[in-house]
Design a protein around this motif. Structure first.
Motif, mmCIF file in Angstrom:
data_model
loop_
_atom_site.group_PDB
_atom_site.id
_atom_site.type_symbol
_atom_site.label_atom_id
_atom_site.label_comp_id
_atom_site.label_asym_id
_atom_site.label_seq_id
_atom_site.Cartn_x
_atom_site.Cartn_y
_atom_site.Cartn_z
ATOM 1 N N LEU A 95 0.807 -1.220 0.000
ATOM 2 C CA LEU A 95 0.000 0.000 0.000
ATOM 3 C C LEU A 95 0.842 1.273 0.000
ATOM 4 N N GLU A 96 2.038 1.211 0.560
ATOM 5 C CA GLU A 96 2.910 2.381 0.608
ATOM 6 C C GLU A 96 3.185 2.935 -0.786
ATOM 7 N N ALA A 97 3.260 2.076 -1.776
ATOM 8 C CA ALA A 97 3.545 2.510 -3.145
ATOM 9 C C ALA A 97 2.462 3.443 -3.673
ATOM 10 N N PHE A 98 1.230 3.244 -3.245
ATOM 11 C CA PHE A 98 0.125 4.073 -3.722
ATOM 12 C C PHE A 98 0.077 5.423 -3.022
ATOM 13 N N LEU A 99 0.719 5.536 -1.868
ATOM 14 C CA LEU A 99 0.688 6.775 -1.100
ATOM 15 C C LEU A 99 1.563 7.871 -1.711
ATOM 16 N N LYS A 100 2.462 7.512 -2.594
ATOM 17 C CA LYS A 100 3.346 8.513 -3.209
ATOM 18 C C LYS A 100 2.560 9.504 -4.054
ATOM 19 N N ASP A 101 1.592 9.017 -4.808
ATOM 20 C CA ASP A 101 0.860 9.869 -5.755
ATOM 21 C C ASP A 101 -0.631 9.948 -5.469
ATOM 22 N N GLY A 102 -1.057 9.479 -4.304
ATOM 23 C CA GLY A 102 -2.492 9.500 -4.049
ATOM 24 C C GLY A 102 -2.831 9.088 -2.638
ATOM 25 N N ILE A 103 -4.071 8.662 -2.477
ATOM 26 C CA ILE A 103 -4.567 8.248 -1.171
ATOM 27 C C ILE A 103 -4.948 6.770 -1.219
ATOM 28 N N VAL A 104 -4.985 6.172 -0.039
ATOM 29 C CA VAL A 104 -5.421 4.786 0.103
ATOM 30 C C VAL A 104 -6.610 4.799 1.056
ATOM 31 N N VAL A 105 -7.682 4.126 0.649
ATOM 32 C CA VAL A 105 -8.878 4.007 1.486
ATOM 33 C C VAL A 105 -9.115 2.525 1.732
ATOM 34 N N ILE A 106 -9.150 2.136 3.020
ATOM 35 C CA ILE A 106 -9.256 0.726 3.378
ATOM 36 C C ILE A 106 -10.580 0.443 4.065
ATOM 37 N N GLU A 107 -11.416 -0.390 3.422
ATOM 38 C CA GLU A 107 -12.620 -0.898 4.083
ATOM 39 C C GLU A 107 -12.203 -2.067 4.967
ATOM 40 N N TRP A 108 -12.817 -2.190 6.119
ATOM 41 C CA TRP A 108 -12.478 -3.220 7.111
ATOM 42 C C TRP A 108 -11.048 -3.010 7.607
ATOM 43 N N ALA A 109 -10.731 -1.765 7.928
ATOM 44 C CA ALA A 109 -9.383 -1.400 8.360
ATOM 45 C C ALA A 109 -8.960 -2.085 9.655
ATOM 46 N N GLU A 110 -9.930 -2.581 10.413
ATOM 47 C CA GLU A 110 -9.574 -3.282 11.655
ATOM 48 C C GLU A 110 -8.809 -4.576 11.379
ATOM 49 N N ARG A 111 -8.762 -5.001 10.133
ATOM 50 C CA ARG A 111 -8.051 -6.231 9.775
ATOM 51 C C ARG A 111 -6.583 -5.984 9.418
#
Length: 138
Positions: A95-111
């Motif tokens: 997921l870190e790779a996507f943070l360079k140029d955008g945002i990450v949205v995680i459903e069920w983030a408790e996992r």
């Protein structure tokens, strides 16, 4: 810590709240969505997509089986659903790779046991279509 609460009376209002969040989003931000099945997490992500300029925002769908969908607007939006993912598999998503140029949205983030900064979004079912949406920037 900054906390903001919204009340949605239905899906279109959830889109509007998501759009507000998306317009304020900055590359490098991770959003963790918490809420029961059917609470409107994907509806919120649709609005976020609209807020960052994703042309076909209305067609944003839950990546329950795909695990991850990526959309392009003014910045990238990586939409992840961890409902069917084991916690040890999250690391493989990079997921870190996507943070360079955008945002990450995680459903069920408790996992996930993500150790970086995460903006927490709680969606509470308060009626048949009503939701209380709380955004907490830690």
């Amino acid at each position: 810590m900054e906390k903001r609460e919204f009340i949605s009376k239905g899906p279109s209002e959830t889109w509007e709240i998501g759009e507000l969040i998306g317009k304020k989003a900055k590359p490098g931000e991770m959003y963790g969505l918490y809420g029961e099945l059917g609470s409107g997490k994907t509806q919120l992500v649709k609005g976020m997509a609209k807020g960052i300029g994703v042309k076909d925002w209305f067609y944003v769908t839950s990546p329950t089986f795909a695990i991850m969908n990526v959309y392009e607007g003014k910045m990238g939006l990586c939409h992840v659903d961890l409902y069917r993912v084991q916690s040890q598999e999250v690391e493989d998503l990079d997921l870190e790779a996507f943070l360079k140029d955008g945002i990450v949205v995680i459903e069920w983030a408790e996992r996930t046991d993500w150790e970086g900064d995460m903006i927490r979004v709680d969606i509470e079912v308060t009626g048949e279509e009503e939701r209380k949406i709380t955004v907490t920037r830690l």
